[in-house]
Design a protein around this motif. Sequence first.
Motif, mmCIF file in Angstrom:
data_model
loop_
_atom_site.group_PDB
_atom_site.id
_atom_site.type_symbol
_atom_site.label_atom_id
_atom_site.label_comp_id
_atom_site.label_asym_id
_atom_site.label_seq_id
_atom_site.Cartn_x
_atom_site.Cartn_y
_atom_site.Cartn_z
ATOM 1 N N ARG A 196 0.648 -1.260 -0.104
ATOM 2 C CA ARG A 196 -0.025 -0.079 0.111
ATOM 3 C C ARG A 196 0.770 1.328 -0.078
ATOM 4 O O ARG A 196 0.352 2.290 -0.470
ATOM 5 C CB ARG A 196 -1.027 -0.172 1.302
ATOM 6 C CG ARG A 196 -2.228 0.921 1.164
ATOM 7 C CD ARG A 196 -3.061 0.698 0.032
ATOM 8 N NE ARG A 196 -4.240 1.594 0.118
ATOM 9 C CZ ARG A 196 -5.479 1.419 0.680
ATOM 10 N NH1 ARG A 196 -5.501 0.334 1.300
ATOM 11 N NH2 ARG A 196 -6.366 2.123 0.419
ATOM 12 N N ASP A 309 -7.143 -3.407 0.053
ATOM 13 C CA ASP A 309 -6.240 -2.893 -0.780
ATOM 14 C C ASP A 309 -6.265 -3.155 -2.143
ATOM 15 O O ASP A 309 -6.038 -4.444 -2.399
ATOM 16 C CB ASP A 309 -4.712 -3.458 -0.089
ATOM 17 C CG ASP A 309 -3.691 -2.720 -0.804
ATOM 18 O OD1 ASP A 309 -3.706 -2.006 -1.590
ATOM 19 O OD2 ASP A 309 -2.613 -3.410 -1.022
ATOM 20 N N PRO A 310 -6.411 -2.441 -3.207
ATOM 21 C CA PRO A 310 -6.667 -2.638 -4.287
ATOM 22 C C PRO A 310 -5.272 -2.855 -5.323
ATOM 23 O O PRO A 310 -5.569 -3.104 -6.505
ATOM 24 C CB PRO A 310 -7.312 -1.556 -5.048
ATOM 25 C CG PRO A 310 -7.010 -0.414 -4.113
ATOM 26 C CD PRO A 310 -6.583 -0.910 -2.812
ATOM 27 N N THR A 311 -4.145 -2.382 -4.698
ATOM 28 C CA THR A 311 -3.093 -2.453 -5.249
ATOM 29 C C THR A 311 -2.387 -3.621 -5.904
ATOM 30 O O THR A 311 -2.649 -4.665 -5.176
ATOM 31 C CB THR A 311 -1.976 -1.569 -4.600
ATOM 32 O OG1 THR A 311 -1.802 -2.288 -3.326
ATOM 33 C CG2 THR A 311 -2.622 -0.116 -4.412
ATOM 34 N N THR A 312 -1.454 -3.674 -6.917
ATOM 35 C CA THR A 312 -1.119 -4.774 -7.485
ATOM 36 C C THR A 312 0.107 -5.148 -6.525
ATOM 37 O O THR A 312 1.053 -4.299 -6.313
ATOM 38 C CB THR A 312 -0.527 -4.503 -8.934
ATOM 39 O OG1 THR A 312 -1.802 -4.171 -9.566
ATOM 40 C CG2 THR A 312 0.140 -5.740 -9.486
#
Length: 495
Positions: A196, A309-312
């Motif tokens: 994040r 958390d949407p991050t890669t």
Amino acid sequence: VGDESDGYAEAWYLPAGNMPPGFATEGSWYAFFSSKASARFGVSWGPGFAVFQYPNKNRASTIWYHDHTLGMTRLNVYAGPAGFYLIRGGPAGDDAVLDSRYGTPAVLPGPAPRENDKFPPNKAYREIPVAIQDRYFNVDGSLFYPDTRAFFDGVAGPFIPDSDVSPIWNPEFFGNMMMVNGNTWPFHAVEQVRYRYRYRFLNGCQSRFLILDFSAIPGVEVWQIGNEGGLLAAPVNLTVDHGNRLLLGTAERADVIVDFSLVPPGSYVLGNVAPDEPFGDVESDFEGADPDTTGQVMQFRVAPATAADPTTPPAFLQLPAITPLPPETLTRPVALIEEMSALFDDAPAEALLGTVAFDGNGTGTWSKRLWMDPVTENPEPGATEVWEIYNATGDAHPIHIHEVAFEVVNRQAIVVDEENETVQLAPGSVAAAPKAWESGFKDTVIVYPGQVTRVRAQFNTAGQFVWHCHIVEHEDNEMMRPYRVGPVQPGQPGE
């Protein structure tokens, strides 16, 4: 940028104001560059100001800016005029990063601070520039900087002209306090979220190398995805491959993603284990920074996550392909040199740059060059060159070449003969590839003692620029040289 906008060291100017008769208010190149800026952009310079133009053709990257006045860069940077300059977009920007699992655009941590944000901030930043500097404070909180050589090594004179030692130059400066974004003992509140937080680290210290140490944070995972030239060829897992440590010479930058998802709630310190003295290399037997002061950079206060958390994940980040520079047409050997005092024991008199001339047997003799000496590095516009930087000193130096983003080619062991002022490749030595975090492009490279470091650069902008050591105390005492791309410009000073 054009050379008129590069902050050339002899294009300085004083603040607007009344000066006594006979005192200069501007440097010897100020009028030339003022005229050039007027012709190119239609802008006017005046008392106490200049107007620069930045075309922002760089790859998306973490840039920084600071004063560059000849002979007093160390003092002006120490006083505070330095800051971040983040370039975004383009074919190698964040939007070009893919999620390798799906071939779709990746999601990187954000948001970052933006112009017109409220202060105190009304949102949680997750991409954060982090400028790390060391400072020394007087008891009243004012900044201390030594005004005598005695602070560094006890040399109390005689000084120039009665010796070869300057009274006001300290070979290096190491503060006793770390500062982050202008704050001492700072903290950042974070959540237990995966992938994040993205930190744009800058080593903005005067002379101090940093080895940022995340190992006191249980469960943390750290990935580097970029350096000063933009995104790397591939993410580098600093936790798995490098002991949760990140090496930064002065002026180097690192684009880092930190995963706090497995870190228990609590407060943890980001450490620094580099020495409180000149740096050699990571293999040296050195004593780390004072654990109570300069060994502590900042605190992370970890709290439970409040949202998904949407991050890669960094392991699945497919970074934009690196387009290599053209093959070089010239290899240029240069040298880093330390001149010791003839009067005082173990006391540096100055640090210098120079050229190296090789004979047919592979022995190179170095020649010392002063700032005032004629230009010796003069690439043709559009030319690609490899600069071989031979370090004949006992310490590492972060070398910065203005105007270009270069590729680190390799490093190789050398033999230094100080008495005869020569260098040669160490017998049987093999060139070592650059470190994984040096892939892609850089503008500052660590040149280790006892090694030649090779970099490849393409010189596309004609004009007068500089290259120098980014230990600013070295830069201010002859470890900076002008270089010129293309022919002498009509009307330029000294011609």
